[in-house]
Motif scaffolding. Structure first.
Motif, PDB file in Angstrom:
ATOM      1  N   LEU A  14      37.401  44.824  28.710  1.00  0.00           N
ATOM      2  CA  LEU A  14      38.397  44.083  29.491  1.00  0.00           C
ATOM      3  C   LEU A  14      39.827  44.372  29.049  1.00  0.00           C
ATOM      4  CD1 LEU A  14      36.549  40.675  29.819  1.00  0.00           C
ATOM      5  CD2 LEU A  14      36.714  42.504  31.504  1.00  0.00           C
ATOM      6  N   PRO A  17      44.049  41.281  26.280  1.00  0.00           N
ATOM      7  CA  PRO A  17      44.225  40.037  27.033  1.00  0.00           C
ATOM      8  C   PRO A  17      45.683  39.598  27.088  1.00  0.00           C
ATOM      9  CG  PRO A  17      43.425  39.539  24.850  1.00  0.00           C
ATOM     10  CD  PRO A  17      43.470  41.047  24.958  1.00  0.00           C
ATOM     11  N   GLU A  21      43.347  34.804  28.670  1.00  0.00           N
ATOM     12  CA  GLU A  21      42.301  35.652  29.238  1.00  0.00           C
ATOM     13  C   GLU A  21      41.350  36.130  28.143  1.00  0.00           C
ATOM     14  OE1 GLU A  21      44.860  38.015  32.660  1.00  0.00           O
ATOM     15  OE2 GLU A  21      44.538  38.947  30.724  1.00  0.00           O
ATOM     16  N   ILE A  45      33.014  42.242  40.600  1.00  0.00           N
ATOM     17  CA  ILE A  45      33.511  40.905  40.288  1.00  0.00           C
ATOM     18  C   ILE A  45      32.638  40.370  39.165  1.00  0.00           C
ATOM     19  CG2 ILE A  45      33.989  38.591  41.164  1.00  0.00           C
ATOM     20  CD1 ILE A  45      34.134  39.870  43.988  1.00  0.00           C
ATOM     21  N   ASP A  79      37.207  32.200  34.451  1.00  0.00           N
ATOM     22  CA  ASP A  79      37.879  33.469  34.166  1.00  0.00           C
ATOM     23  C   ASP A  79      37.278  34.593  35.007  1.00  0.00           C
ATOM     24  OD1 ASP A  79      39.637  35.222  32.957  1.00  0.00           O
ATOM     25  OD2 ASP A  79      38.593  35.270  31.035  1.00  0.00           O
ATOM     26  N   LEU A  80      37.059  34.321  36.285  1.00  0.00           N
ATOM     27  CA  LEU A  80      36.512  35.276  37.247  1.00  0.00           C
ATOM     28  C   LEU A  80      37.468  36.457  37.383  1.00  0.00           C
ATOM     29  CD1 LEU A  80      34.180  35.357  39.393  1.00  0.00           C
ATOM     30  CD2 LEU A  80      35.782  34.267  40.940  1.00  0.00           C
ATOM     31  N   LYS A  81      36.922  37.697  37.355  1.00  0.00           N
ATOM     32  CA  LYS A  81      37.775  38.886  37.413  1.00  0.00           C
ATOM     33  C   LYS A  81      37.187  39.959  38.316  1.00  0.00           C
ATOM     34  CE  LYS A  81      39.028  38.658  32.533  1.00  0.00           C
ATOM     35  NZ  LYS A  81      40.412  38.323  32.735  1.00  0.00           N
ATOM     36  N   ALA A  82      38.045  40.718  38.956  1.00  0.00           N
ATOM     37  CA  ALA A  82      37.638  41.956  39.619  1.00  0.00           C
ATOM     38  C   ALA A  82      38.072  43.093  38.700  1.00  0.00           C
ATOM     39  CB  ALA A  82      38.314  42.085  40.980  1.00  0.00           C
ATOM     40  N   VAL A  83      37.117  43.950  38.339  1.00  0.00           N
ATOM     41  CA  VAL A  83      37.411  45.052  37.418  1.00  0.00           C
ATOM     42  C   VAL A  83      36.841  46.355  37.964  1.00  0.00           C
ATOM     43  CG1 VAL A  83      37.440  43.553  35.375  1.00  0.00           C
ATOM     44  CG2 VAL A  83      35.316  44.703  36.018  1.00  0.00           C
TER      45      VAL A  83
END
Length: 116
Positions: A14, A17, A21, A45, A79-83
């Motif tokens: 990730l 931060p 995050e 996601i 802490d939902l993320k699109a990576v």
């Protein structure tokens, strides 16, 4: 790399931060729908995992044998993320959340995201 599927646990970098995050190299659960996972966009996601129990109801405990995590972890549904899938550091997932973990993840993700 194998295409990620919903509820799989992957090792994800990730990065650095900012603020509160989650960052660094850690497991994360793919929470995008099957439709999203099939898009040819090389994005996923995810919800990152932490090994620190902060005692928060919305942090979902992940420790089923099928999840593949080596120590009890908590999914940070806040802490939902699109990576990019280029952040995935392995070529395959190392586990999948259990049915009870998925049910709890779904419950808390509904609380975190405002759907129309």
């Amino acid at each position: 790399m194998t295409q990620p599927n919903p509820w799989q646990v992957w090792l994800v970098d990730l990065g650095r931060p900012v603020g509160h995050e989650q960052g660094g190299l850690r497991p994360a659960i793919v929470v995008g729908s099957q439709t999203h996972c099939q898009f040819p966009i090389e994005m996923a996601i995810v919800v990152p995992l932490t090994s620190r129990d902060r005692g928060l109801d919305h942090h979902v405990r992940i420790d089923s044998p099928e999840s593949g995590v080596k120590e009890t972890s908590w999914a940070r549904t806040d802490d939902l993320k699109a990576v990019s899938t280029e952040r995935f550091t392995r070529t395959t997932a190392f586990g999948t959340a259990s049915l009870s973990e998925i049910a709890e993840l779904r419950h808390w993700l509904r609380q975190m995201v405002a759907f129309c």
